[in-house]
Design a protein around this motif. Sequence first.
Motif, short mmCIF file in Angstrom:
data_model
loop_
_atom_site.label_atom_id
_atom_site.label_comp_id
_atom_site.label_asym_id
_atom_site.label_seq_id
_atom_site.Cartn_x
_atom_site.Cartn_y
_atom_site.Cartn_z
N GLU A 1 -43.79 28.10 -11.01
CA GLU A 1 -44.52 26.91 -11.43
C GLU A 1 -44.29 25.74 -10.49
OE1 GLU A 1 -44.99 24.67 -15.77
OE2 GLU A 1 -44.06 26.64 -15.55
N ILE A 2 -45.29 24.90 -10.32
CA ILE A 2 -45.15 23.64 -9.60
C ILE A 2 -45.30 22.50 -10.60
CG2 ILE A 2 -46.15 22.10 -7.87
CD1 ILE A 2 -47.02 24.50 -6.27
N ALA A 3 -44.29 21.64 -10.69
CA ALA A 3 -44.33 20.48 -11.57
C ALA A 3 -44.04 19.24 -10.74
CB ALA A 3 -43.31 20.63 -12.70
N ILE A 4 -44.93 18.25 -10.81
CA ILE A 4 -44.82 17.05 -9.99
C ILE A 4 -44.85 15.82 -10.88
CG2 ILE A 4 -45.91 15.65 -8.21
CD1 ILE A 4 -47.03 18.23 -7.00
N SER A 5 -43.89 14.94 -10.70
CA SER A 5 -43.86 13.66 -11.39
C SER A 5 -43.80 12.55 -10.35
CB SER A 5 -42.64 13.59 -12.32
OG SER A 5 -42.47 12.27 -12.81
N ASN A 6 -44.92 11.91 -10.12
CA ASN A 6 -45.03 10.82 -9.15
C ASN A 6 -44.84 11.31 -7.72
OD1 ASN A 6 -45.43 8.35 -10.87
ND2 ASN A 6 -43.55 9.14 -11.79
N LEU B 1 -51.88 22.72 -2.32
CA LEU B 1 -50.95 23.07 -3.39
C LEU B 1 -51.35 24.44 -3.91
CD1 LEU B 1 -50.78 19.87 -3.35
CD2 LEU B 1 -50.19 20.03 -5.77
N HIS B 2 -50.36 25.35 -3.99
CA HIS B 2 -50.67 26.72 -4.43
C HIS B 2 -49.53 27.23 -5.29
CE1 HIS B 2 -52.45 30.82 -3.99
NE2 HIS B 2 -51.20 31.15 -4.29
N SER B 3 -49.86 27.66 -6.51
CA SER B 3 -48.86 28.23 -7.41
C SER B 3 -49.32 29.59 -7.91
CB SER B 3 -48.60 27.31 -8.61
OG SER B 3 -47.80 27.95 -9.58
N GLY B 4 -48.38 30.54 -7.95
CA GLY B 4 -48.66 31.84 -8.56
C GLY B 4 -48.62 31.78 -10.06
N GLN B 5 -48.19 30.63 -10.61
CA GLN B 5 -48.20 30.44 -12.06
C GLN B 5 -48.95 29.15 -12.39
OE1 GLN B 5 -44.32 30.97 -13.87
NE2 GLN B 5 -43.88 32.79 -12.66
N ASN B 6 -48.30 28.17 -13.00
CA ASN B 6 -48.97 26.94 -13.42
C ASN B 6 -48.70 25.79 -12.47
OD1 ASN B 6 -49.84 28.16 -15.94
ND2 ASN B 6 -47.73 27.95 -16.64
N ILE B 7 -49.61 24.83 -12.46
CA ILE B 7 -49.41 23.56 -11.76
C ILE B 7 -49.54 22.44 -12.78
CG2 ILE B 7 -50.33 21.94 -10.06
CD1 ILE B 7 -51.21 24.28 -8.37
N GLY B 8 -48.51 21.62 -12.88
CA GLY B 8 -48.53 20.45 -13.76
C GLY B 8 -48.26 19.19 -12.96
N ILE B 9 -49.19 18.23 -12.99
CA ILE B 9 -49.04 16.98 -12.27
C ILE B 9 -49.11 15.85 -13.28
CG2 ILE B 9 -50.03 15.45 -10.52
CD1 ILE B 9 -51.22 17.95 -9.17
N LEU B 10 -48.01 15.10 -13.41
CA LEU B 10 -47.96 14.01 -14.38
C LEU B 10 -48.43 12.70 -13.78
CD1 LEU B 10 -44.63 14.81 -16.24
CD2 LEU B 10 -46.94 15.62 -16.70
N ASN B 11 -48.30 12.55 -12.48
CA ASN B 11 -48.77 11.35 -11.80
C ASN B 11 -48.57 11.56 -10.31
OD1 ASN B 11 -49.77 8.82 -11.29
ND2 ASN B 11 -48.34 7.73 -12.64
N ASP C 1 -52.86 30.24 -9.87
CA ASP C 1 -53.27 31.56 -10.35
C ASP C 1 -53.37 31.59 -11.87
OD1 ASP C 1 -53.34 32.43 -7.79
OD2 ASP C 1 -51.60 33.76 -7.92
N LEU C 2 -52.82 30.55 -12.54
CA LEU C 2 -52.92 30.47 -14.00
C LEU C 2 -53.61 29.16 -14.39
CD1 LEU C 2 -49.47 31.96 -15.13
CD2 LEU C 2 -51.69 33.10 -14.99
N ASN C 3 -52.83 28.14 -14.77
CA ASN C 3 -53.41 26.93 -15.36
C ASN C 3 -53.06 25.69 -14.56
OD1 ASN C 3 -54.11 28.41 -17.97
ND2 ASN C 3 -51.90 28.69 -17.90
N VAL C 4 -54.00 24.75 -14.53
CA VAL C 4 -53.78 23.45 -13.90
C VAL C 4 -53.85 22.37 -14.98
CG1 VAL C 4 -54.62 21.75 -12.23
CG2 VAL C 4 -54.79 24.19 -11.70
N LEU C 5 -52.83 21.50 -15.01
CA LEU C 5 -52.82 20.37 -15.93
C LEU C 5 -52.52 19.11 -15.14
CD1 LEU C 5 -52.76 18.99 -18.71
CD2 LEU C 5 -50.33 19.59 -18.84
N ILE C 6 -53.39 18.11 -15.25
CA ILE C 6 -53.20 16.83 -14.58
C ILE C 6 -53.26 15.73 -15.63
CG2 ILE C 6 -54.13 15.20 -12.90
CD1 ILE C 6 -55.29 17.61 -11.38
N GLU C 7 -52.17 14.96 -15.75
CA GLU C 7 -52.17 13.87 -16.71
C GLU C 7 -52.86 12.64 -16.14
OE1 GLU C 7 -49.19 11.75 -19.90
OE2 GLU C 7 -48.35 12.35 -17.98
N THR C 8 -52.49 12.26 -14.92
CA THR C 8 -53.14 11.15 -14.25
C THR C 8 -52.78 11.19 -12.77
OG1 THR C 8 -53.57 8.75 -14.34
CG2 THR C 8 -51.28 9.47 -14.60
#
Length: 558
Positions: A340-345, A357-367, A382-389
């Motif tokens: 997973e790739i998780a990014i905060s700011n 940006l490439h993930s074999g699982q999920n990508i979550g970007i909070l800002n 390869d799975l889900n992308v979530l972008i908060e802002t």
Amino acid sequence: MDKKLKSALSLVLVFMLSFVSGCNISNGTTKQSGSNHSISASGNYNIDAVNTVLSSFSDKLEASFGIIDDAGLYDESNAVKISLYKNTAICSEESVYIEGGTITISKSGTYIISGILDEGLINVNAKASDEIRLVLLNADITSHFGSAIKLKSASQVTLTLPEGTKNQLSTKTQLESDVPDDSSTHACISASCDLIINGFGELSIISDSGNGIKCDQKLCISAGGLTLNSAKHGIRVQDELYIVFVDLIIKSGGDGIHIEVKSSGSGELLILDGNFNIDSKGDGISTSGCMRLYGGSYEIHTGEGSSSITLRSDSQGWINQQQPNKSDSPSQKGLKAEGEIAISNGKFVIDTVDDCLHSGQNIGILNGDFILQSGDDAIHSDLNVLIETGHFDIPYCCEGIEGITVTILGGDFSITSSDDGINAADDSSILNMRDDPFAVSEDCYIIIDGGSFIITADGDCIDSNGNLIINGGTLELTCNGNGNTAIDVSGVYTNNGGIVATNDGSEKQNSGIMHPGRIGMPPGDMGGRPEGTPPAGIGNIPGGAGDLPKNTPVPSGQ
């Protein structure tokens, strides 16, 4: 623990609390703003899931290294001093054995190393339970026959760079062609134990034929300024890597940072703040585990950059990536994780041959602030992308944002793509489209809760092989034709309050109904494609959809 580091880790915990309190998703339910229904998100990728990935940063540091040292402070009164001079060194301590230019340290303790060693190395060969600190006090070490610093045996070694010092390590070994790539001789610093690099001084690492730093265990780089110029990977780790408050410049013939677990270990990468400038012939940052980034400034350039790839869309909507011998080329992505790739700011300026940006699982970007140019996809999961802002400027790419599901809660997006701007697709939907171009995937969907979108695409501006739900935001969509449409939905298209403008009228279709074909086209019309021709954008087939629940959002009452 250093006060500065303590304050930073405390700030991370505050961030975590703010993420939970400020998000739109809680208790497994996605509340659809501006609508009269809610969509079950049980098992889906949501803000809470991203928070879970991010929140263990300080715990991981403590568990892996105990207290993360003291940011370079050490007791000089009890330290052993080693003076380097030409091709040898001077030291009277029994724990230090000197043979020509090879200085071997065999016991626990603090060792202050200064001077210039024209040809030689520092070799740590102590008990497996020993902890050793090497203090580089304006040291300059050049090795012509292996690593400049070799940590063969110890429990943990701390390499300290005192504030105000400038140090250099060089390896000029000409390696034989049959030496394996993971050989310890393939690094200017090679470590078979846990390694901490700390302090506020500077360290330059030059490796003419191998990696810059190679660590077989855990590596933590805390504060300081590092410059690496290596023929292969800049930093190669085979367990976990933690980077805290570092100014890091890497120019590498392989990956800038490479984490690959070969036995035990998680392969996790955790970064807290810092400045990163990476120019690599391979991936910018690559890990076989999870990638967690908290702030920082990143400039990443891979290969010859996105401009080396010509992206074209022909009259039938096919996307061609013009790159000679691409199958023989190395991976040249910006941020790549098998996990997973998780990014905060953070601020990200990424120009890559492959995905930014490439993930074999999920990508979550909070800002964050992103400027992404890619010869393939800007953001691919390869799975889900979530972008908060966040702010996303994507002026050049094949596809802007792609995943099996894409959920965007807010932010500003400017996307120019040769294929789809935002795409939700999976293995089954892409393969099924070869037989049925209007097949609906139960796992795919796009949800847009808010934000500002300006998308210009040669493919579809928004393409969902399942459902599309727009709850808010402003979308200005321009499709350049080629048999494509601004909005292309295989399943249900629902607009609960978003302001959507397209140049082809595809936003005017009725909401809340299952479309038999592409929105904006009569059923069976493939926009001029020959029979059996798949639509644009199938160059990257995401994987891993087999374990996803059948939970595509469907408006209540449908």
